[in-house]
Design a protein around this motif. Structure first.
Motif: not given
Length: 216
Positions: A184-189, A194-207
Motif C-alpha cells: 500500500s502507499g500514498f501519492i508520491g510514494e 508486479l509487472d510480470k516481474t517485481e518492479k518499483t513504481g511511484t504513485i501519482f495523480l493524473e486527471n
C-alpha cells in the motif's frame, strides 16, 4: 469500486412530547431529547423498573410535573400526595453515528457496504471519522460497533493487492496494461509492483485518477 458516504439526514426530536409530562410512561421519558450545548441528550433507559430506578414512593397519585437537564443530569420533578420529589437520573448523548453493519477486519476499508449511519445514545459522544477521504479501520470492528475517528485512519491511495491499469506511451504507440500493487502507499510514494516481474513504481495523480509510473 470504492464508495464514499454522501447522505442527508432528517430527524424530529422527541421534545414534541415534552408539553405533556404528566402522562408519559417510562419508555416515552427515555425517548425525550433535550438540547444542551449544541448536542442532544436523552435519559438512559438502564432499567425497565421505573420505581426501583428512581427510588420513588409507590403512590396512587404519582404525577410527573417536569423533566429538565442540568449539567447533563436528568432532573425528574414529581409529586406524590402533593409532596414534591426531585430525582436525579443518568443521561446520555443522543446523536447520529457511523455503525458497522458487518464485521470489519483490521486495516479494511470502510464503505457504505459495511457501515451505515444510525441514531445512537451513549454516555460519551464519539467523534465522526473524516469522510472527505477514504478511511480504513485501525482494528477489527464487530457488527454494531460505533466507527469513530479514534478507530479509523486515512486509507492509502493504493491498497496492497490492488490491480491498477496503467498506460505506457511511446513515440508512435500506446500500451495499456494491468499491474498489481505488492504494498500500500500514498501519492508520491514508491511501492513494489508486479509487472510480470517485481518492479518499483511511484504513485501519482493524473486527471483525478490514481495511477503508478514504473521506475524500473
Amino acid at each position: 469500486m470504492h464508495y464514499l458516504f454522501s447522505l442527508i439526514f432528517i430527524f424530529i426530536s422527541g421534545n414534541a412530547l415534552a408539553n405533556n409530562y404528566e402522562h408519559l410512561n417510562w419508555n416515552q421519558i427515555t425517548e425525550l431529547e433535550f438540547k444542551v450545548a449544541n448536542s442532544e441528550i436523552r435519559i438512559l433507559n438502564s432499567t425497565q423498573n421505573f420505581s426501583k430506578f428512581t427510588n420513588l414512593k409507590k403512590c396512587s397519585s404519582f404525577r410527573i410535573k417536569n423533566i429538565s437537564i442540568k449539567n447533563r443530569l436528568g432532573l425528574l420533578e414529581t409529586t406524590c400526595f402533593e409532596n414534591k420529589t426531585i430525582t436525579t437520573l443518568e443521561t446520555g448523548y443522543s446523536y447520529l453515528a457511523l455503525i458497522a453493519t458487518s464485521d470489519i477486519e483490521n486495516k479494511s476499508e470502510i464503505t457504505n457496504e459495511n457501515a451505515a449511519f444510525t441514531k445512537v445514545v451513549t454516555k460519551r459522544k464519539h467523534d465522526l471519522p473524516n469522510l472527505n477521504h477514504r478511511i480504513i479501520s485501525r482494528k477489527t470492528l464487530i457488527a454494531g460497533s460505533i466507527i469513530s475517528k479514534r478507530v479509523t485512519k486515512k486509507a492509502p491511495d493504493i491498497f496492497e493487492g490492488e490491480i491498477i491499469e496503467i498506460k505506457d506511451n511511446g513515440k508512435n504507440f500506446k500500451i495499456v496494461k494491468k499491474i498489481q500493487a505488492l504494498e500500500s502507499g500514498f501519492i508520491g510514494e514508491k511501492i513494489r509492483i508486479l509487472d510480470k516481474t517485481e518492479k518499483t513504481g511511484t504513485i501519482f495523480l493524473e486527471n483525478g485518477a490514481t495511477s503508478v509510473k514504473i521506475t524500473n
